[in-house]
Write an enzyme that holds these catalytic residues in place. Structure first.
Site, PDB file in Angstrom:
ATOM      1  N   ASP A  30       0.854  -1.194   0.000  1.00  0.00           N
ATOM      2  CA  ASP A  30       0.000   0.000   0.000  1.00  0.00           C
ATOM      3  C   ASP A  30       0.887   1.239   0.000  1.00  0.00           C
ATOM      4  O   ASP A  30       1.793   1.343   0.824  1.00  0.00           O
ATOM      5  CB  ASP A  30      -0.871  -0.054   1.266  1.00  0.00           C
ATOM      6  CG  ASP A  30      -1.764   1.161   1.414  1.00  0.00           C
ATOM      7  OD1 ASP A  30      -1.970   1.872   0.408  1.00  0.00           O
ATOM      8  OD2 ASP A  30      -2.260   1.389   2.537  1.00  0.00           O
ATOM      9  N   ASP A  34      -4.488   3.483   2.433  1.00  0.00           N
ATOM     10  CA  ASP A  34      -5.900   3.099   2.525  1.00  0.00           C
ATOM     11  C   ASP A  34      -6.049   1.629   2.905  1.00  0.00           C
ATOM     12  O   ASP A  34      -7.149   1.075   2.878  1.00  0.00           O
ATOM     13  CB  ASP A  34      -6.647   3.421   1.217  1.00  0.00           C
ATOM     14  CG  ASP A  34      -6.084   2.647   0.032  1.00  0.00           C
ATOM     15  OD1 ASP A  34      -5.096   1.890   0.222  1.00  0.00           O
ATOM     16  OD2 ASP A  34      -6.619   2.791  -1.077  1.00  0.00           O
ATOM     17  N   ASP A  38      -1.444  -1.166  -4.080  1.00  0.00           N
ATOM     18  CA  ASP A  38      -1.672  -0.392  -5.298  1.00  0.00           C
ATOM     19  C   ASP A  38      -0.452  -0.454  -6.216  1.00  0.00           C
ATOM     20  O   ASP A  38       0.586  -1.004  -5.858  1.00  0.00           O
ATOM     21  CB  ASP A  38      -2.030   1.059  -4.942  1.00  0.00           C
ATOM     22  CG  ASP A  38      -1.108   1.608  -3.879  1.00  0.00           C
ATOM     23  OD1 ASP A  38       0.111   1.584  -4.108  1.00  0.00           O
ATOM     24  OD2 ASP A  38      -1.600   2.009  -2.792  1.00  0.00           O
ATOM     25  N   ASP A 209      -8.247 -15.464 -17.446  1.00  0.00           N
ATOM     26  CA  ASP A 209      -9.082 -15.993 -16.372  1.00  0.00           C
ATOM     27  C   ASP A 209     -10.075 -17.034 -16.911  1.00  0.00           C
ATOM     28  O   ASP A 209     -10.700 -16.825 -17.954  1.00  0.00           O
ATOM     29  CB  ASP A 209      -9.856 -14.815 -15.754  1.00  0.00           C
ATOM     30  CG  ASP A 209     -10.570 -15.175 -14.471  1.00  0.00           C
ATOM     31  OD1 ASP A 209      -9.900 -15.555 -13.504  1.00  0.00           O
ATOM     32  OD2 ASP A 209     -11.817 -15.068 -14.458  1.00  0.00           O
ATOM     33  N   GLU A 272      -5.829 -19.903 -17.633  1.00  0.00           N
ATOM     34  CA  GLU A 272      -6.279 -20.598 -16.417  1.00  0.00           C
ATOM     35  C   GLU A 272      -7.283 -21.659 -16.858  1.00  0.00           C
ATOM     36  O   GLU A 272      -8.357 -21.331 -17.366  1.00  0.00           O
ATOM     37  CB  GLU A 272      -6.946 -19.640 -15.424  1.00  0.00           C
ATOM     38  CG  GLU A 272      -7.265 -20.359 -14.120  1.00  0.00           C
ATOM     39  CD  GLU A 272      -8.378 -19.740 -13.282  1.00  0.00           C
ATOM     40  OE1 GLU A 272      -8.542 -20.160 -12.135  1.00  0.00           O
ATOM     41  OE2 GLU A 272      -9.103 -18.866 -13.789  1.00  0.00           O
TER      42      GLU A 272
HETATM   43  C1  GLC Z   1     -10.563 -17.256 -11.458  1.00  0.00           C
HETATM   44  C2  GLC Z   1      -9.878 -16.340 -10.470  1.00  0.00           C
HETATM   45  C3  GLC Z   1     -10.711 -16.262  -9.232  1.00  0.00           C
HETATM   46  C4  GLC Z   1     -12.054 -15.674  -9.603  1.00  0.00           C
HETATM   47  C5  GLC Z   1     -12.717 -16.468 -10.724  1.00  0.00           C
HETATM   48  C6  GLC Z   1     -13.849 -15.714 -11.344  1.00  0.00           C
HETATM   49  O1  GLC Z   1     -10.624 -18.551 -11.017  1.00  0.00           O
HETATM   50  O2  GLC Z   1      -8.581 -16.808 -10.237  1.00  0.00           O
HETATM   51  O3  GLC Z   1     -10.100 -15.517  -8.221  1.00  0.00           O
HETATM   52  O4  GLC Z   1     -12.906 -15.667  -8.499  1.00  0.00           O
HETATM   53  O5  GLC Z   1     -11.817 -16.735 -11.768  1.00  0.00           O
HETATM   54  O6  GLC Z   1     -13.375 -14.659 -12.119  1.00  0.00           O
END
Ligand code: GLC
Length: 536
Positions: A30, A34, A38, A209, A272
């Site tokens: 940070d 806050d 960041d 993602d 992912e």
């Molecule tokens: C992926 C992310 C996770 C998120 C999910 C929905 O698995 O790593 O943190 O909640 O996608 O976007």
């Protein structure tokens, strides 16, 4: 199984030799008091990151977001959330990372946007809005209720009723995260512009993602019930995601992302994907239509921690890789419990050695280099929506998201005010400053292993073969034209024998998970060694 060294003579892309370091920006540093990390905070820590010896940084989302899922609910793909800073800040971070030889990856969240995104606001405004079809809207089932039986990964049905327009919208995750319709060419075009926006600003790639979720079966049929479901598992497991994920068309989408990335030169796409190995491999695509460069390999997260299991996992993975596919390994993330909490401090050191000596690109998650183990979050401090929506099932992800500990001052140097999540309990010991001073710390071990990896090309691009070992020990060789390394990992808390290949002798001990000692043909309990060997 024996994999030959990567062919000499052909220029290898940077990521094959790279180590990726994942930063969860809310919890790294940070800078503006806050209690939330960041971009300026990260910029101030670039020397630490470069000094670790990693090559690339991946930032979890920094885009504007109502933070229902802490940034994985994006409300503007081409800007920066004020809590993290400004577009100027990220541009400065990219430039200064590059000055230090560090690449920078952002997190691309294509499956869903926030329901606050202007696209969704338009889409939900009326059934005939031009953006209606940008999301997945359906009438209720004939007898009433949601259109099908799909469940959300965060619990409850995957459908939310919209009173104003009398239809349901699909959300694989939170109700605040509406799934985009990737079958709509306008969505593809808009998202291509997003990728271009960031590529044009110099980002070196993206972690994508939940890539395997992005396309759903066209007519949205019911998913089959999961015969193995038992209460306590989390409602996402009520059904098998046969129709809601991993559809054949996803590979065409991955190939389109890849083509775009490649058109910018050497830009990396990491997908992912949480699927069994044979399905995971399909995300590498084919020679004609390559997919993402690195489909994340999460197998170490939940693997039973014994030598035989790991040897089997490694062999199966290496064998399944397509000819052009480059391997990768991950030990931790912002979604998974800290590995050290499961396997203990000493084996976490062995795991670090495993991660950094296997063939392929390793991804290291912030804080794992400090050896953070089990973390408990007091109930009143729980922030993870997945935990709050399905309490008591142990699905919470906050334990992996606690602030980075830099020193032993109040709030560990992360912030001058109370952080958004508590620190891990062992922070007075497990923090950067005190581990820096301790030659036996996890941080020192990670630094040493990363340095060894840097110095020894055979660890980066060399061959790989599992070799015979004593029970409870994992041994493998890495080699290239110049050298031959033997890695021996004792995964038991008992002394074991070190097996040297026939005719070989130890030339050098390059790294140990424990204090260096005179070798006597044995492995100490929980000891891992990287040895240079040569013909006796
Ligand atoms: C992926 C992310 C996770 C998120 C999910 C929905 O698995 O790593 O943190 O909640 O996608 O976007």
């Amino acid at each position: 199984m024996s994999i030959q060294p990567a062919i000499d003579g052909r220029a290898r892309p940077w990521w094959e030799s790279a180590v990726i370091y994942q930063i969860y920006p809310r919890s790294f540093q940070d800078s503006d008091r806050d209690g939330v990390g960041d971009i300026e905070g990260i910029r101030g820590r670039l020397d630490y990151i470069a000094g670790l010896g990693v090559d690339a940084i991946w930032l979890s989302p920094i885009f504007p977001s109502p933070m229902a899922d802490f940034g994985y609910d994006v409300s503007d793909y081409c800007a920066v959330d004020p809590i993290f800073g400004t577009l100027d800040d990220i541009e400065r971070l990219i430039a200064q990372a590059h000055e230090r030889g560090l690449r920078l990856l952002l997190d691309f969240v294509p499956n869903h946007s926030s329901t606050v995104h202007p696209w969704f606001a338009e889409s939900r405004s009326s059934r005939d809005n031009p953006k209606r079809d940008w999301y997945i809207w359906r009438d209720g089932a004939p007898g009433g209720g949601p259109p099908n039986n799909w469940t959300s990964d965060m619990g409850g049905p995957a459908w939310e009723w919209d009173h104003a327009t009398g239809q349901y919208y699909l959300h694989t995750f939170l109700t605040e995260q509406a799934d985009l319709n990737w079958r709509n060419p306008e969505v593809r075009a808009a998202m291509t512009d997003v990728l271009r926006f960031w590529f044009d600003r110099g980002v070196d790639g993206f972690r994508i993602d939940v890539l395997w979720h992005c396309i759903k079966a066209e007519d949205l049929p019911d998913n089959p019930a999961n015969p193995d479901f038992v209460p306590g598992m989390g409602e996402k497991f009520l059904v098998l995601q046969h129709h809601s994920a991993n559809q054949p068309e996803i590979h065409e989408l991955a190939a389109a992302f890849r083509m775009l990335a490649d058109s910018y030169g050497e830009r990396l796409l990491v997908g992912e994907i949480c699927l069994p190995v044979d399905e995971l491999m399909r995300y590498y695509g084919s020679v004609d239509a390559p997919g993402v460069h690195l489909p994340f390999n999460f197998q170490l997260f939940e693997a039973r921690w014994d030598a035989a299991t790991l040897a089997a996992i490694i062999a199966a993975y290496e064998t399944a890789l397509p000819p052009e596919g480059w391997p990768n390994w991950v030990l931790g993330s912002h979604d998974a419990p800290r590995l050290a909490g499961r396997i203990g401090d000493l084996q976490a050191r062995v795991a670090a050695m495993l991660l950094l000596t296997l063939r392929g690109t390793p991804t290291l998650y912030q804080g794992d280099e400090l050896g953070i183990g089990r973390v408990s979050i007091p109930p009143e401090r729980i922030r993870d929506p997945q935990d709050l929506r399905q309490p008591g099932l142990g699905l919470g992800r906050d334990a992996a998201r606690t602030p980075m500990a830099w020193n032993d001052s109040v709030y560990a140097g992360f912030s001058e005010v109370e952080p958004w999540l508590p620190l891990h309990g062992s922070w007075p010991v497990h923090n950067v400053e005190s581990e820096d001073r301790d030659p036996a710390s996890m941080l020192t071990l990670y630094r040493r292993l990363l340095a060894v990896r840097r110095r020894h090309a055979s660890l980066r691009t060399g061959g790989f073969r599992l070799v015979p070992s004593d029970e409870g020990v994992l041994q493998y060789e890495r080699w290239d034209a110049d050298e031959r390394l033997l890695i021996a990992l004792n995964m038991r808390s008992e002394t074991r024998r070190l097996f040297l290949p026939d005719g070989a002798a130890i030339a050098d001990v390059l790294a140990s998970t424990q204090a260096l000692r005179t070798l006597d043909g044995s492995l100490a309990p929980d000891e891992g060694l990287v040895l240079r060997i040569e013909n006796a």
